[in-house]
Design an enzyme around this catalytic site. Sequence first.
Site, PDB file in Angstrom:
ATOM      1  N   LYS A  63      52.343 -12.356 140.643  1.00  0.00           N
ATOM      2  CA  LYS A  63      51.495 -13.263 139.864  1.00  0.00           C
ATOM      3  C   LYS A  63      50.313 -12.469 139.299  1.00  0.00           C
ATOM      4  CE  LYS A  63      50.605 -16.393 143.059  1.00  0.00           C
ATOM      5  NZ  LYS A  63      51.042 -15.533 144.189  1.00  0.00           N
ATOM      6  N   ASP A 122      46.624  -8.443 143.241  1.00  0.00           N
ATOM      7  CA  ASP A 122      48.070  -8.457 143.438  1.00  0.00           C
ATOM      8  C   ASP A 122      48.742  -7.387 142.579  1.00  0.00           C
ATOM      9  OD1 ASP A 122      47.326 -10.764 144.797  1.00  0.00           O
ATOM     10  OD2 ASP A 122      48.937 -12.000 143.987  1.00  0.00           O
ATOM     11  N   HIS A 132      42.992 -20.768 142.911  1.00  0.00           N
ATOM     12  CA  HIS A 132      41.998 -20.425 143.935  1.00  0.00           C
ATOM     13  C   HIS A 132      40.685 -21.126 143.652  1.00  0.00           C
ATOM     14  CE1 HIS A 132      44.685 -17.013 143.097  1.00  0.00           C
ATOM     15  NE2 HIS A 132      44.842 -17.016 144.396  1.00  0.00           N
ATOM     16  N   GLY A 145      48.195 -14.144 148.028  1.00  0.00           N
ATOM     17  CA  GLY A 145      47.363 -14.747 149.056  1.00  0.00           C
ATOM     18  C   GLY A 145      48.033 -15.955 149.670  1.00  0.00           C
ATOM     19  N   SER A 146      47.716 -16.250 150.934  1.00  0.00           N
ATOM     20  CA  SER A 146      48.186 -17.488 151.557  1.00  0.00           C
ATOM     21  C   SER A 146      47.348 -18.652 151.047  1.00  0.00           C
ATOM     22  CB  SER A 146      48.092 -17.375 153.076  1.00  0.00           C
ATOM     23  OG  SER A 146      49.031 -16.422 153.542  1.00  0.00           O
ATOM     24  N   GLY A 147      47.736 -19.859 151.422  1.00  0.00           N
ATOM     25  CA  GLY A 147      47.025 -21.045 150.979  1.00  0.00           C
ATOM     26  C   GLY A 147      47.717 -21.740 149.822  1.00  0.00           C
ATOM     27  N   HIS A 148      48.856 -21.172 149.389  1.00  0.00           N
ATOM     28  CA  HIS A 148      49.620 -21.759 148.282  1.00  0.00           C
ATOM     29  C   HIS A 148      50.964 -22.286 148.762  1.00  0.00           C
ATOM     30  CE1 HIS A 148      46.605 -19.858 145.826  1.00  0.00           C
ATOM     31  NE2 HIS A 148      46.973 -18.647 146.199  1.00  0.00           N
TER      32      HIS A 148
END
Lengths: 333, 333
Positions: free
Chosen positions: B105, B110, B219, B54-57
């Site tokens: 991860k 994922d 998250h 996911g994005s945001g990391h």
Amino acid sequence: MKKLINQSENVVKDALAGMEIIHADLLRVDHANQIIVRADGPIQGKVGVISGGGSGHEPMHGGFVGYGMLDAACPGEVFTSPVPDQMLAATRAVDGGAGVLHIVKNYTGDVLNFEMAAELAAAEGIEVASVVTNDDVAVQDSLYTAGRRGVGVTVLLEKIVGGLAETQAPLAAVANLARRVNDQGRSMGMALTSCTVPAAGKPTFELGEDEMEIGIGIHGEPGRRRVKLASAAEITELLANPIIDDLGLKSGEQVLAFVNGMGGTPLIELYIVANELAKILHGRDIKIARSLVGSYITSLEMAGCSITLLRLDDELIRYWDAPVHTPALRWGR
Amino acid sequence: MKKLINQSENVVKDALAGMEIIHADLLRVDHANQIIVRADGPIQGKVGVISGGGSGHEPMHGGFVGYGMLDAACPGEVFTSPVPDQMLAATRAVDGGAGVLHIVKNYTGDVLNFEMAAELAAAEGIEVASVVTNDDVAVQDSLYTAGRRGVGVTVLLEKIVGGLAETQAPLAAVANLARRVNDQGRSMGMALTSCTVPAAGKPTFELGEDEMEIGIGIHGEPGRRRVKLASAAEITELLANPIIDDLGLKSGEQVLAFVNGMGGTPLIELYIVANELAKILHGRDIKIARSLVGSYITSLEMAGCSITLLRLDDELIRYWDAPVHTPALRWGR
């Protein structure tokens, strides 16, 4: 106040101790004088380059100590000017016989204290030149400052001038390049949130849930105006257009585009701003020849960003590209 | 919601466009497939190394695409797994005939999607090996995950394994090293504040003004416990001791110490944590042989930090030190 700290009066001391341990290959901390110096200095025949200012803007300036950038940094307490004794100790520590350049952001306390340190150093026979950065187009005078404030250009200037100093160029040439970089760069910042100085324990200013401050200073000094929240595209316009106009950038010119986070803004948002900035510059036929995106001159945990544009020429590109090895900027080594 | 964004549904797309423009020398973005690939790939005879999530990391994973690290990254929407089609497109794009390593991860989405992509790639004749990172000692199962979550070790693994892959080592050797790095590293994180997913528009969870969450996931998944605010020294103990115990680190061993910011935490605080971590390790006679301090695996604008310790040996040090040139990590070039 939610912070990863111990006693608020030890914030700077504790952080310096951490930097010294983590970056022992690059720098050492003189705790008695509260200065950060290059581990391999002073370097004979090389102009010593130092800077300093209040803490809370990390990685500036301590994170820029190392090969190809600063020889020493003088951190004051959070948002507080360092004292002349720190600057004098740093000047002595980096003097390799070729003189020392003081890079000073335009805040009244910093300017006065660096002036005093320069006089004291001169009395000891150390040749000192000073350059004051004043690239913030947001406001003329402000809290803490007569004239324009020194902000993002300082980062670029320290890199470029540090690159020239590494070639053993004389002090006059290093100082001249520093002035030229300052003249060719302009910045403006904005805040979505305030920040909290540890010793104060409460936010420096208040912003409503639907407000932002355009033209903010790096200590939360008031900017041009407080307005309603807007999109990244609109915010980027509000920051970039005054810079472009003030610099008189023209079609066909090339710039270094620096999108800087204020400390509490995630990288994903900075790339969104960078994208908007690229559109604006493309629309004016100005080329982004070099760039820097990240949080390099910050205001503690403030959310927001600043934009700096630096008009480039061959000399500036050469020294921007030159090898650098510091905690915060590294390439070519 | 105070963010530097345009439409919330375009956050990832806009950020990728910014990355592509700013880092055109290193990477290109395949917008149709929403993947980031090395500008100079695929490299014949080299194992392709990809990751995603996911994005945001950010900067993970797109900021690690480049020489000596990843050949491609697959960004999902914010905090959302990428889809198998992205992973398959990335696998194809980086295949230089020596096979492809998937670094995954440990989050259920994922893992499932990378498995499907690996099967599809195998059906096309591309040899794929997968390694799942699961270094978070905070909790066993959690929201989104069966078993331990994959967090900070992923960053170190991508660097080290990328270094080996650059030597044209065979796929089995690259995959083995990846598993060994995962086995030798452990992490734990904490949050002072929540974060806000743009599409949700409100904080993922609520934390009181005097509370923090120990063992948080990236998250915002719940951690071990919610407790009263504490000092940096106490927080560092709460994170470091379970890691040291779980790894079974002994007197005389050496580690890579990684102090990571969650996105909204300023660097000055991370150095304070690094200083406390150094004291704890020193007290146990464990040597910090390498280190990394900064925000590399983040949770949007969450304030907080994580600590990762990686037991080092000569091979891991060699590939950690090897040259790397990506947007977020660069040395030796």
